[in-house]
Design an enzyme around this catalytic site. Structure first.
Site, PDB file in Angstrom:
ATOM      1  N   ALA A 150       0.832  -1.211   0.000  1.00 46.97           N
ATOM      2  CA  ALA A 150       0.000   0.000   0.000  1.00 46.97           C
ATOM      3  C   ALA A 150       0.866   1.260   0.000  1.00 46.97           C
ATOM      4  O   ALA A 150       1.938   1.277   0.599  1.00 46.97           O
ATOM      5  CB  ALA A 150      -0.917  -0.005   1.224  1.00 46.97           C
ATOM      6  N   PRO A 151       0.396   2.287  -0.720  1.00 48.82           N
ATOM      7  CA  PRO A 151      -0.888   2.408  -1.425  1.00 48.82           C
ATOM      8  C   PRO A 151      -0.897   1.798  -2.830  1.00 48.82           C
ATOM      9  O   PRO A 151      -1.933   1.767  -3.468  1.00 48.82           O
ATOM     10  CB  PRO A 151      -1.096   3.914  -1.499  1.00 48.82           C
ATOM     11  CG  PRO A 151       0.282   4.483  -1.548  1.00 48.82           C
ATOM     12  CD  PRO A 151       1.123   3.595  -0.672  1.00 48.82           C
ATOM     13  N   GLY A 152       0.278   1.357  -3.350  1.00 48.68           N
ATOM     14  CA  GLY A 152       0.257   0.642  -4.621  1.00 48.68           C
ATOM     15  C   GLY A 152       1.178   1.154  -5.708  1.00 48.68           C
ATOM     16  O   GLY A 152       1.268   0.535  -6.775  1.00 48.68           O
ATOM     17  N   GLY A 153       1.873   2.270  -5.490  1.00 47.87           N
ATOM     18  CA  GLY A 153       2.708   2.829  -6.546  1.00 47.87           C
ATOM     19  C   GLY A 153       3.770   1.873  -7.059  1.00 47.87           C
ATOM     20  O   GLY A 153       3.962   1.725  -8.271  1.00 47.87           O
ATOM     21  N   LYS A 154       4.455   1.192  -6.148  1.00 50.12           N
ATOM     22  CA  LYS A 154       5.504   0.259  -6.564  1.00 50.12           C
ATOM     23  C   LYS A 154       4.911  -0.950  -7.284  1.00 50.12           C
ATOM     24  O   LYS A 154       5.517  -1.494  -8.211  1.00 50.12           O
ATOM     25  CB  LYS A 154       6.342  -0.172  -5.367  1.00 50.12           C
ATOM     26  CG  LYS A 154       7.169   0.942  -4.738  1.00 50.12           C
ATOM     27  CD  LYS A 154       8.046   0.408  -3.610  1.00 50.12           C
ATOM     28  CE  LYS A 154       8.811   1.543  -2.949  1.00 50.12           C
ATOM     29  NZ  LYS A 154       7.920   2.445  -2.177  1.00 50.12           N
ATOM     30  N   ASP A 215      -0.501 -10.818   7.526  1.00 51.22           N
ATOM     31  CA  ASP A 215       0.488 -10.245   8.438  1.00 51.22           C
ATOM     32  C   ASP A 215       1.839 -10.884   8.133  1.00 51.22           C
ATOM     33  O   ASP A 215       2.133 -11.993   8.585  1.00 51.22           O
ATOM     34  CB  ASP A 215       0.075 -10.504   9.891  1.00 51.22           C
ATOM     35  CG  ASP A 215       1.041  -9.859  10.887  1.00 51.22           C
ATOM     36  OD1 ASP A 215       2.069  -9.294  10.448  1.00 51.22           O
ATOM     37  OD2 ASP A 215       0.764  -9.925  12.101  1.00 51.22           O
ATOM     38  N   ASP A 238       9.264  -3.165   0.883  1.00 46.35           N
ATOM     39  CA  ASP A 238       9.387  -1.752   1.244  1.00 46.35           C
ATOM     40  C   ASP A 238       8.790  -1.647   2.637  1.00 46.35           C
ATOM     41  O   ASP A 238       7.608  -1.399   2.802  1.00 46.35           O
ATOM     42  CB  ASP A 238       8.637  -0.882   0.236  1.00 46.35           C
ATOM     43  CG  ASP A 238       8.745   0.596   0.562  1.00 46.35           C
ATOM     44  OD1 ASP A 238       9.663   0.971   1.315  1.00 46.35           O
ATOM     45  OD2 ASP A 238       7.910   1.377   0.086  1.00 46.35           O
ATOM     46  N   CYS A 301      12.247   3.974   3.942  1.00 41.68           N
ATOM     47  CA  CYS A 301      12.319   5.422   3.750  1.00 41.68           C
ATOM     48  C   CYS A 301      13.007   6.063   4.947  1.00 41.68           C
ATOM     49  O   CYS A 301      12.790   7.243   5.246  1.00 41.68           O
ATOM     50  CB  CYS A 301      10.923   6.015   3.578  1.00 41.68           C
ATOM     51  SG  CYS A 301      10.029   5.399   2.153  1.00 41.68           S
TER      52      CYS A 301
END
Length: 365
Positions: A150-154, A215, A238, A301
């Site tokens: 989430a949110p899904g960009g990768k 999970d 990530d 990050c």
């Protein structure tokens, strides 16, 4: 952005947290580098790029992105770097930035690859996210797991690399698979919605793309994955992390309006240690999910060594102990810590990165 009205007590608490925040990272990076380089860099506004959705009308998207703008779109240098090393794989991606700090317009519906189908035009994100997903070097026919998606960009990046020639139902015979996982229920709903908005419906109909809600930090979750232990060619992790830039931005925005940011007021040095445990558990799961000879890309990050090199070292130690107990496990882990040495366009990536003990730290302003 969560914030509360400043009072003397809360201001004192916020100031103490800020002082502790600075002290923690000064200890890691040194006072001069932290205060004169890293903290100012984290304080700068996020500069986004636009990932053009190749499952839609790309030329239409480029036209409206440029519409009404007095600056020019340009292709990122880092994508050129990837293309020199990954050839046609990265060549399927189209990523543009603005020559100024202007933001991109909201994504809109454009004509999709199939008749009467529409998809969203582009995704605005930090280019480091595109770079991380691209470095995994995904190719058609790969079975890929995006563990914390989430949110899904990768996942959208990965999908474009997995299905570069998808044009009709008949042509989708490459057996590529993408499983995008997110444990949090609300974030998983958002992930699912985004994937469905950007990707062709046929990918969901034939289960080439699927959103999961597992999970990943539990010891037995690998058995719940659709492809099970050793079932994936490549895995992207990530991991949830401190995300210092988010904390700094929240603090600066709240301070400018005379308020207190929860993100900074509640920050503690122990947060990294707690996150590192979760990150290690997630990394252990991905290492069990990937096949022998497969690849796992671990990304955060955060600039905390505890959440980066520290997690890798702890995981390697844990694997060693596990293999001592289970003599039937003969597989080994090889850490590829010299990313830059594999890249022909090393000088280009050098502008954005430096090598640590086990990783490559990438900073893109």
């Amino acid at each position: 952005m969560p914030s509360i009205k400043a009072t003397k007590v809360l201001q004192k608490r916020s100031d103490a947290a800020l002082e502790s925040f600075h002290a923690y990272y000064v200890k890691i990076w040194g006072e001069e580098r932290w205060h004169n380089s890293l903290f100012p860099a984290l304080s700068q506004s996020t500069r986004y790029c636009a990932l053009i959705n190749q499952f839609g009308n790309a030329s239409e998207t480029m036209s409206f992105l440029q519409e009404g703008a007095d600056d020019q779109l340009k292709e990122e240098d880092c994508l050129q770097c990837l293309r020199q090393n990954m050839g046609e794989s990265a060549g399927k991606l189209s990523v543009v930035t603005r020559s100024s700090d202007k933001t991109f317009p909201r994504a809109r519906l454009v004509e999709g690859l199939h008749p009467e189908e529409t998809v969203l035009s582009h995704w605005a994100l930090d280019f480091a996210s595109v770079l991380a997903a691209s470095i995994l070097n995904v190719e058609p026919r790969d079975r890929v797991l995006d563990m914390c998606a989430a949110p899904g960009g990768k996942s959208i990046v990965l999908a474009q690399l997995l299905f570069p020639t998808l044009k009709s139902d008949e042509e989708n015979d490459q057996k590529s698979i993408l499983h995008s996982n997110e444990y949090d229920s609300m974030r998983c709903k958002r992930l699912t919605s985004n994937l469905q908005a950007y990707l062709p419906k046929i990918l969901f109909a034939n289960k080439a793309v699927e959103a999961l809600q597992l999970d990943g930090s539990t010891k037995t979750v690998v058995n719940e994955l659709p492809l099970g232990e050793g079932g994936y060619d490549k895995v992207l992790l990530d991991a949830p992390c401190s995300s210092e830039r988010h904390i700094v931005h929240a603090y600066l925005a709240a301070r400018s309006s005379g308020r207190i940011a929860d993100e900074m007021a509640n920050w503690k040095p122990s947060h990294s240690k707690k996150l590192a445990k979760t990150q290690g558990a997630l990394l252990m799961t991905t290492l069990k999910a990937v096949k022998i000879g497969g690849s796992v890309l671990y990304a955060t990050c955060s600039i905390s060594i505890e959440e980066n090199d520290g997690v890798i070292e702890a995981t390697l130690d844990a694997l060693g102990r596990e293999q001592d107990k289970n003599h039937n496990r003969e597989w080994q882990i090889q850490v590829d810590r010299q990313l830059e040495d594999r890249l022909e366009a090393k000088a280009t990536l050098d502008k954005f990165s430096e090598t640590t003990k086990h990783e490559t730290e990438i900073v893109i302003g």
